[in-house]
Design a protein around this motif. Sequence first.
Motif, mmCIF file in Angstrom:
data_model
loop_
_atom_site.group_PDB
_atom_site.id
_atom_site.type_symbol
_atom_site.label_atom_id
_atom_site.label_comp_id
_atom_site.label_asym_id
_atom_site.label_seq_id
_atom_site.Cartn_x
_atom_site.Cartn_y
_atom_site.Cartn_z
ATOM 1 N N PHE A 11 0.849 -1.187 0.000
ATOM 2 C CA PHE A 11 0.000 0.000 0.000
ATOM 3 C C PHE A 11 0.890 1.244 0.000
ATOM 4 O O PHE A 11 1.907 1.293 0.692
ATOM 5 N N TYR A 12 0.465 2.249 -0.770
ATOM 6 C CA TYR A 12 1.282 3.455 -0.939
ATOM 7 C C TYR A 12 0.435 4.697 -0.668
ATOM 8 O O TYR A 12 -0.727 4.793 -1.085
ATOM 9 N N VAL A 13 1.050 5.668 0.033
ATOM 10 C CA VAL A 13 0.425 6.970 0.282
ATOM 11 C C VAL A 13 1.384 8.047 -0.187
ATOM 12 O O VAL A 13 2.543 8.093 0.256
ATOM 13 N N PHE B 153 0.750 -3.708 -6.151
ATOM 14 C CA PHE B 153 1.084 -2.376 -5.644
ATOM 15 C C PHE B 153 -0.162 -1.498 -5.749
ATOM 16 O O PHE B 153 -0.699 -1.290 -6.838
ATOM 17 N N ARG B 154 -0.623 -0.949 -4.607
ATOM 18 C CA ARG B 154 -1.880 -0.201 -4.592
ATOM 19 C C ARG B 154 -1.700 1.186 -3.982
ATOM 20 O O ARG B 154 -1.307 1.310 -2.819
ATOM 21 N N ARG B 155 -1.990 2.222 -4.747
ATOM 22 C CA ARG B 155 -2.026 3.587 -4.207
ATOM 23 C C ARG B 155 -3.371 3.762 -3.511
ATOM 24 O O ARG B 155 -4.422 3.726 -4.140
ATOM 25 N N ILE B 156 -3.327 3.993 -2.187
ATOM 26 C CA ILE B 156 -4.574 4.213 -1.454
ATOM 27 C C ILE B 156 -4.761 5.676 -1.080
ATOM 28 O O ILE B 156 -5.758 6.037 -0.456
ATOM 29 N N GLY B 157 -3.846 6.518 -1.440
ATOM 30 C CA GLY B 157 -3.970 7.950 -1.219
ATOM 31 C C GLY B 157 -2.722 8.646 -1.755
ATOM 32 O O GLY B 157 -1.644 8.063 -1.687
#
Length: 299
Positions: free
Chosen positions: A180-182, A212-216
């Motif tokens: 998860f990436y912010v 790989f997931r951009r959550i914000g």
Amino acid sequence: MIMATAVYPTGLIKRRRRTRAEVEQLDSQIFDVLRADHPQSVRHVFYRMTDPRLPEPVEKTEHGYKQVQHRIAELRRNGGLPYHWISDATRRGYHVATFNGEADFLRRVSGSYRADLWEHAESYCEVWSESRSIAGVIQADCERLAVSLYPAGGFTSMTLAYQAAEYIRHAAEGRPAVIFYVGDLDPAGVLIDLDIERKLIEHLGDDVQIDFRRIGITEDQVALFDLPTKPRKAGERRALHIRETVEAEAMPAHILRRLLVDEIEALLPHDAVQAAQIEERAARRYFEQIAALTEEGRG
């Protein structure tokens, strides 16, 4: 006193000194925001103070940021604001632990014992953030849920990416890795996560599958949470589809934490957290018993 601003029809901004009552109102706003949700970084608090609906908002500029920074510092110095309500992951001390005998060692390190929440999970999980500021706000949740946290510091170094990939290879144990990436929604920010993902995949090859997931911050979140925006820098040629930029700190800290925790917990087996807590309490009782026996033996 600190400065307030007025905007005139000509577009010019004229700054004036805030009255004592206005300063007290700003202090009250800062305190209320942090009392309801802490820890937060100074930049998180700044964005909350730019809300025009507040009785005493600050301007959405570097000058406004410095006003909030100064008032937070004053509130901390005079004892009105607990120091631990503000996070700062950009600076730290380095300490050497020493112990007053074997029993002291057992008691103190027993608090570090953590059960493996992820032993039966289908995925390995970790979190990356663009900045140390964001990392400081989500660190406690990452520690509680036993996930690694990497502040990239912008475009991450080759060394950090390599070390992270080596750790993933070991810890994933053949499972896919969900990351998860912010980060900021700006011309650089929307490329940083792609760069991190590319570097990790290069090092891992076919050994570990990366999700790989951009959550914000995402474009949908800007409207959903009414996040404050500012124009992209003049002359910036990267990511031309980004017209209005949003810093990750613009998202209220409690919303960011909730989004992240929900995503992480969705990967964990049912009751994994509760089961781990039971195991940890039992292990600490065991260490305490050994410590007590050690003291008896030395007596």
